[in-house]
Design a protein around this motif. Sequence first.
Motif, PDB file in Angstrom:
ATOM      1  N   ARG A  69       0.821  -1.215   0.000  1.00 36.05           N
ATOM      2  CA  ARG A  69       0.000   0.000   0.000  1.00 36.05           C
ATOM      3  C   ARG A  69       0.861   1.274   0.000  1.00 36.05           C
ATOM      4  NH1 ARG A  69      -5.311   1.046   1.202  1.00 36.05           N
ATOM      5  NH2 ARG A  69      -5.788   3.111   2.037  1.00 36.05           N
ATOM      6  N   LEU A  70       1.918   1.281   0.824  1.00 41.38           N
ATOM      7  CA  LEU A  70       2.712   2.490   1.021  1.00 41.38           C
ATOM      8  C   LEU A  70       4.043   2.476   0.273  1.00 41.38           C
ATOM      9  CD1 LEU A  70       2.133   2.961   4.873  1.00 41.38           C
ATOM     10  CD2 LEU A  70       0.894   4.034   2.968  1.00 41.38           C
ATOM     11  N   GLY A  71       4.465   1.300  -0.185  1.00 40.13           N
ATOM     12  CA  GLY A  71       5.731   1.211  -0.904  1.00 40.13           C
ATOM     13  C   GLY A  71       6.830   0.600  -0.056  1.00 40.13           C
ATOM     14  N   ALA A  72       7.668  -0.205  -0.697  1.00 35.76           N
ATOM     15  CA  ALA A  72       8.717  -0.919   0.019  1.00 35.76           C
ATOM     16  C   ALA A  72       9.771   0.030   0.572  1.00 35.76           C
ATOM     17  CB  ALA A  72       9.369  -1.956  -0.909  1.00 35.76           C
ATOM     18  N   TYR A  73      10.127   1.080  -0.161  1.00 34.90           N
ATOM     19  CA  TYR A  73      11.176   1.997   0.282  1.00 34.90           C
ATOM     20  C   TYR A  73      10.767   2.707   1.571  1.00 34.90           C
ATOM     21  CZ  TYR A  73      14.892   5.505  -0.039  1.00 34.90           C
ATOM     22  OH  TYR A  73      15.989   6.301   0.216  1.00 34.90           O
ATOM     23  N   ARG A  74       9.577   3.248   1.573  1.00 31.13           N
ATOM     24  CA  ARG A  74       9.096   3.969   2.753  1.00 31.13           C
ATOM     25  C   ARG A  74       8.987   3.046   3.958  1.00 31.13           C
ATOM     26  NH1 ARG A  74       3.546   7.024   1.874  1.00 31.13           N
ATOM     27  NH2 ARG A  74       4.820   7.809   0.169  1.00 31.13           N
ATOM     28  N   MET A  75       8.484   1.849   3.753  1.00 26.52           N
ATOM     29  CA  MET A  75       8.316   0.913   4.858  1.00 26.52           C
ATOM     30  C   MET A  75       9.664   0.386   5.364  1.00 26.52           C
ATOM     31  SD  MET A  75       5.238   0.861   5.768  1.00 26.52           S
ATOM     32  CE  MET A  75       5.394  -0.510   6.922  1.00 26.52           C
ATOM     33  N   LEU A  76      10.648   0.233   4.470  1.00 25.05           N
ATOM     34  CA  LEU A  76      11.973  -0.193   4.923  1.00 25.05           C
ATOM     35  C   LEU A  76      12.571   0.853   5.852  1.00 25.05           C
ATOM     36  CD1 LEU A  76      14.399  -2.082   4.894  1.00 25.05           C
ATOM     37  CD2 LEU A  76      15.192  -0.940   2.815  1.00 25.05           C
ATOM     38  N   CYS A  77      12.446   2.117   5.498  1.00 28.92           N
ATOM     39  CA  CYS A  77      12.967   3.181   6.351  1.00 28.92           C
ATOM     40  C   CYS A  77      12.269   3.196   7.706  1.00 28.92           C
ATOM     41  CB  CYS A  77      12.814   4.532   5.664  1.00 28.92           C
ATOM     42  SG  CYS A  77      13.851   4.729   4.184  1.00 28.92           S
ATOM     43  N   ALA A  78      10.943   3.068   7.695  1.00 29.48           N
ATOM     44  CA  ALA A  78      10.185   3.051   8.954  1.00 29.48           C
ATOM     45  C   ALA A  78      10.564   1.821   9.789  1.00 29.48           C
ATOM     46  CB  ALA A  78       8.689   3.056   8.662  1.00 29.48           C
ATOM     47  N   GLY A  79      10.711   0.675   9.114  1.00 30.35           N
ATOM     48  CA  GLY A  79      11.058  -0.553   9.825  1.00 30.35           C
ATOM     49  C   GLY A  79      12.434  -0.478  10.461  1.00 30.35           C
ATOM     50  N   LEU A  80      13.412   0.099   9.759  1.00 31.74           N
ATOM     51  CA  LEU A  80      14.758   0.231  10.314  1.00 31.74           C
ATOM     52  C   LEU A  80      14.769   1.148  11.525  1.00 31.74           C
ATOM     53  CD1 LEU A  80      16.821   0.489   7.001  1.00 31.74           C
ATOM     54  CD2 LEU A  80      16.882  -1.384   8.656  1.00 31.74           C
ATOM     55  N   PHE A  81      14.020   2.243  11.458  1.00 32.82           N
ATOM     56  CA  PHE A  81      13.956   3.148  12.612  1.00 32.82           C
ATOM     57  C   PHE A  81      13.327   2.449  13.817  1.00 32.82           C
ATOM     58  CE2 PHE A  81      11.780   6.257  15.284  1.00 32.82           C
ATOM     59  CZ  PHE A  81      12.833   7.111  15.584  1.00 32.82           C
ATOM     60  N   ALA A  82      12.203   1.758  13.590  1.00 26.96           N
ATOM     61  CA  ALA A  82      11.525   1.059  14.681  1.00 26.96           C
ATOM     62  C   ALA A  82      12.380  -0.072  15.243  1.00 26.96           C
ATOM     63  CB  ALA A  82      10.176   0.516  14.192  1.00 26.96           C
ATOM     64  N   TYR A  83      13.095  -0.765  14.379  1.00 25.11           N
ATOM     65  CA  TYR A  83      13.958  -1.874  14.798  1.00 25.11           C
ATOM     66  C   TYR A  83      15.008  -1.385  15.798  1.00 25.11           C
ATOM     67  CZ  TYR A  83      16.922  -6.063  14.132  1.00 25.11           C
ATOM     68  OH  TYR A  83      17.661  -7.210  14.316  1.00 25.11           O
ATOM     69  N   GLY A  84      15.706  -0.300  15.450  1.00 26.73           N
ATOM     70  CA  GLY A  84      16.723   0.231  16.348  1.00 26.73           C
ATOM     71  C   GLY A  84      16.148   0.721  17.656  1.00 26.73           C
ATOM     72  N   LEU A  85      15.018   1.438  17.580  1.00 20.72           N
ATOM     73  CA  LEU A  85      14.400   1.993  18.790  1.00 20.72           C
ATOM     74  C   LEU A  85      13.904   0.892  19.712  1.00 20.72           C
ATOM     75  CD1 LEU A  85      13.408   4.505  20.318  1.00 20.72           C
ATOM     76  CD2 LEU A  85      11.274   4.341  19.009  1.00 20.72           C
ATOM     77  N   LEU A  86      13.159  -0.074  19.176  1.00 24.90           N
ATOM     78  CA  LEU A  86      12.617  -1.152  19.994  1.00 24.90           C
ATOM     79  C   LEU A  86      13.722  -2.052  20.534  1.00 24.90           C
ATOM     80  CD1 LEU A  86       9.570  -2.045  17.733  1.00 24.90           C
ATOM     81  CD2 LEU A  86       9.422  -1.167  20.073  1.00 24.90           C
ATOM     82  N   GLY A  87      14.746  -2.284  19.720  1.00 23.43           N
ATOM     83  CA  GLY A  87      15.823  -3.160  20.161  1.00 23.43           C
ATOM     84  C   GLY A  87      16.558  -2.624  21.365  1.00 23.43           C
ATOM     85  N   VAL A  88      16.947  -1.360  21.321  1.00 22.07           N
ATOM     86  CA  VAL A  88      17.725  -0.788  22.416  1.00 22.07           C
ATOM     87  C   VAL A  88      16.839  -0.417  23.609  1.00 22.07           C
ATOM     88  CG1 VAL A  88      17.622   1.666  21.782  1.00 22.07           C
ATOM     89  CG2 VAL A  88      19.728   0.723  22.800  1.00 22.07           C
ATOM     90  N   ALA A  89      15.552  -0.198  23.385  1.00 24.04           N
ATOM     91  CA  ALA A  89      14.649   0.221  24.469  1.00 24.04           C
ATOM     92  C   ALA A  89      14.460  -0.860  25.520  1.00 24.04           C
ATOM     93  CB  ALA A  89      13.288   0.618  23.891  1.00 24.04           C
ATOM     94  N   ALA A  90      14.751  -2.117  25.196  1.00 20.42           N
ATOM     95  CA  ALA A  90      14.527  -3.211  26.152  1.00 20.42           C
ATOM     96  C   ALA A  90      15.325  -3.039  27.430  1.00 20.42           C
ATOM     97  CB  ALA A  90      14.883  -4.547  25.493  1.00 20.42           C
TER      98      ALA A  90
END
Length: 383
Positions: A69-90
Amino acid sequence: MSTQNPGLAAAFSLLAVACLTIMVGCVVVPGLPSIAQNLGVASAASWLVTLPALGVVLFGPVAGHLIDRLGAYRMLCAGLFAYGLLGVAAVALHGMWLVFANRLLLGAATAVVMTSGTALISAFYSGQDRLTMIARQGMTIELGGVIFIALGGQLASLGWRWPFVLYLFAWLMLGMVLCCVPRPPATRENPQPTAQARRLSATLKTVYVLALAAMTIFFFAVVKLPIHLHALGYSEPQTGYFLSFISLVAVGAAFVMPRVVSRLGNFSTLAVAFLFFAVAHGLFAWVGSTAWLLLCCIAMGTGFGLSVPLVNHMTVENSAAEVRGRNLSYLSVAIFMGQFLASFSDFLPGPPTLALCIAGAASVVVAGSIGVARGLFAPGATR
């Protein structure tokens, strides 16, 4: 030939992103007892490793829908940001509810990264170039496992919080994507799906089943091998060397996989991969010398390197562009479901060798089923 050659820097960035799929669980493995104790989940430490896989299973279809729906490029960027934030937040959380919710959401971010990364590769490459890139992606994933397990062990020696810093590699990769990876043309990245494109073909359903089987069988060994090797008198570092050797062999097998496919065809190659799994599990259950165990590792790594990158390619090959993200997300669900199901091998009665024998027998059944279904044993049949 490539549909739009993005350049070497873009190719390197997209391959680097693939490391994050295996990194999600293995980062905490070397320091797992201490990390689980400090997070307040000592009684369920193994769930820190397996819950991200369950998160991929639960959120994978949603990720695929958003990518289409939103495009692979946009979602990859959002996913990478969330991955780093959620990973270190633990490191700031404590107790099962908060920590386990965090790991599930980290799995959701992993589903986005894994699926959108492969979708972008499929948008930029086609034919043999695409198969080669996906084979390299499989090699990168396995190399990432070796590298990040080693780094996680070194950082764990400094303190239980330090391994979580590795999750911030996702933000470095986000910068690489933004700087080096062009956006695919909008018409290629997000067209409207037709009714026929929405329908899953019989080939795709078969690919998903085989991906699920391959990962379940492979992780049977990953789960049971440490216990089995300990019973044989091997130390924990030696067990780690065996597992790392499997990953290194898988890198080599993924490298030669395109050439094997060009000679045998897709399904024949998968049948061969399951036969390698059968040999590996059978030998693991019955041998104990280092030389024989190294041969088992070679067979296991070969089975993985010939199968997992190939099912990625087959999914792309059998998907219309407008539903590629959705179909790749289903593949992610199948792959991580296999990883998660393997954890239930702990409930099998008897010694670890029984589970290894069961996995070996299942591998033979799957290989034989592929042969019968595809006519691999008929004269002149190659596909």
